[in-house]
Design a protein around this motif. Structure first.
Motif, short mmCIF file in Angstrom:
data_model
loop_
_atom_site.label_atom_id
_atom_site.label_comp_id
_atom_site.label_asym_id
_atom_site.label_seq_id
_atom_site.Cartn_x
_atom_site.Cartn_y
_atom_site.Cartn_z
N LEU A 167 0.83 -1.20 0.00
CA LEU A 167 0.00 0.00 0.00
C LEU A 167 0.87 1.25 0.00
CD1 LEU A 167 -2.75 1.36 0.17
CD2 LEU A 167 -2.60 1.17 2.64
N VAL A 168 1.91 1.26 0.80
CA VAL A 168 2.81 2.41 0.85
C VAL A 168 3.50 2.59 -0.50
CG1 VAL A 168 4.91 3.32 1.92
CG2 VAL A 168 3.15 2.23 3.33
N LEU A 169 3.96 1.51 -1.10
CA LEU A 169 4.60 1.58 -2.42
C LEU A 169 3.61 2.12 -3.45
CD1 LEU A 169 6.99 0.95 -4.31
CD2 LEU A 169 6.01 -1.34 -4.58
N HIS A 170 2.37 1.64 -3.41
CA HIS A 170 1.34 2.10 -4.33
C HIS A 170 1.12 3.60 -4.19
CE1 HIS A 170 -2.45 1.75 -6.61
NE2 HIS A 170 -2.90 2.63 -5.75
#
Length: 59
Positions: free
Chosen positions: A4-7
């Protein structure tokens, strides 16, 4: 959580690309968002229609 953070980082870094027009007034970002929603609903429907075993999946 890491995905989610990467997204979110990639989506924030690609604002000009996501804001470019794709079809009419639809942007690339809105088309990707619609695609993500369709994928979510398709995955949920597959899990909902999966058979449930009597013993809860234990052997």
């Amino acid at each position: 959580m890491g995905l989610l953070v990467l997204h979110m980082v990639l989506a924030s870094a690609a604002k000009p690309q996501l804001a470019s027009d794709a079809v009419g007034q639809l942007t690339v970002g809105s088309l990707l968002l619609i695609g993500q929603g369709v994928l979510l609903l398709w995955t949920a429907s597959r899990y909902a229609s999966a058979p449930v075993s009597e013993n809860g999946g234990e052997k």
